[in-house]
Design an enzyme around this catalytic site. Sequence first.
Site, PDB file in Angstrom:
ATOM      1  N   THR A  70       0.799  -1.227   0.000  1.00 55.51           N
ATOM      2  CA  THR A  70       0.000   0.000   0.000  1.00 55.51           C
ATOM      3  C   THR A  70       0.825   1.266   0.000  1.00 55.51           C
ATOM      4  O   THR A  70       0.657   2.134  -0.869  1.00 55.51           O
ATOM      5  CB  THR A  70      -0.945   0.001   1.218  1.00 55.51           C
ATOM      6  OG1 THR A  70      -1.835  -1.108   1.113  1.00 55.51           O
ATOM      7  CG2 THR A  70      -1.750   1.294   1.284  1.00 55.51           C
ATOM      8  N   ASN A  91       6.024  -1.373   3.248  1.00 51.71           N
ATOM      9  CA  ASN A  91       5.166  -0.838   4.307  1.00 51.71           C
ATOM     10  C   ASN A  91       5.946  -0.671   5.610  1.00 51.71           C
ATOM     11  O   ASN A  91       5.662   0.221   6.411  1.00 51.71           O
ATOM     12  CB  ASN A  91       3.978  -1.763   4.550  1.00 51.71           C
ATOM     13  CG  ASN A  91       2.816  -1.473   3.610  1.00 51.71           C
ATOM     14  OD1 ASN A  91       2.862  -0.558   2.795  1.00 51.71           O
ATOM     15  ND2 ASN A  91       1.759  -2.261   3.725  1.00 51.71           N
TER      16      ASN A  91
END
Length: 412
Positions: A70, A91
């Site tokens: 993400t 991440n």
Amino acid sequence: MKRFYFLLLVVLAFPIIAFPQEKKEPIVILISLDGFRYDYVERFQPENLTRFITAGVAAESMMPSFPSKTFPNHYTIATGLKPEHHGLVDNSFYDPKKDLTYGISKKELVQDGSWYGGTPLWVLAEQNNMVAASYFFVGSEADIQGVRPSFYHPYDGKVSNMTRITEVFKWLELSEAERPRLITLYFSDMDDTGHRYGPTNDEKLSATLTKLDHELGALFEGLKSYDLNINVIVVSDHGMMDIQPDQYLNLSELTAGIPARIVNSGALAHLYLENPTDKEQVIKTLKKSDLPIHITDVDDKENYQDLMYQDRIGDILIIPDRYYYLAWETTLTRMNANMDRLDTDKFGEHGFSPAYQDMHAIFYANGPAFKSGLEIETFQNIHVYPLICKILGLPVPENIDGKLEVLAPILK
């Protein structure tokens, strides 16, 4: 009186005379639907998104950068740089110079602009006297180059989608001088459901997407009421892959006794050796395992193509094979203890190689700047940045990875 009648006759005689209207400056709204896999629209046919796509541009898929996580990919979309060039290499990762481990849940680090390289779109806009606003996007709450968007919100997943959408409408109602011309929005719904139930659970995914699509429909419909030059781009950061409970690999056992700091993100683990001269021996030791994993020396540039941020990437990467995922023993124990309480027999994960189509994301665009009814082939997400710069008339920074010529053909 005679002069009045003369002027009236002139107007009536030449009704086609019109004065040119003032050209409205373009606005871009960039929407991210976290974890929205490339095939969800085709599978579930959401009404509003389908209508949006039909009247605009749709890519077969959008290829994420490695790793397909993400934070790295949102920030790649925002900067036009690959993770190894903008610094968010995962991440979670360790930075030896700071002696700190960056993590997406560490608020004080997430808001610290010194972790972020490149020039994200909102910073570029503000530097060029253009107002920017963000209702969540990776990096938007940090003081990157000492700059934040004129309007922004620290991330809070409890804020409803409709609250976020309502704020966009309020921004668009501001005076021309105050009104943002770049707006980012973020929704996590599909990622949340995909992780909990896996990307092949049609019942759960369909229910989530139906609700999200209604909310997006409210946004799309509301935007029509503004007499503004609004262009909307809908993207996602990555796709999702099914992982069975017995396909989680015990990283604690695998790395027991290895003299290294280890940061695990599931689809890859970073090893930062206490003594880099041990690298060859550690690799040999790890390769003795019969687990479905791949051991990579970062110097081989097999996954990160550039080692600009090698200190953050580490010395060795452990990468599980497709459909397997790395987890610490404590995580596995907790998961196994709770399986009977969960209404699922599989989970969804991501972070794997962009070569796997399961990891592919979406790109849809609609507005005055875009052609209509156009389908394009898969492309890399690094190319979204220069496209938005072109629409807004912003100068493209030198040395970004994205190229305008890739998406220029979708513009009118």
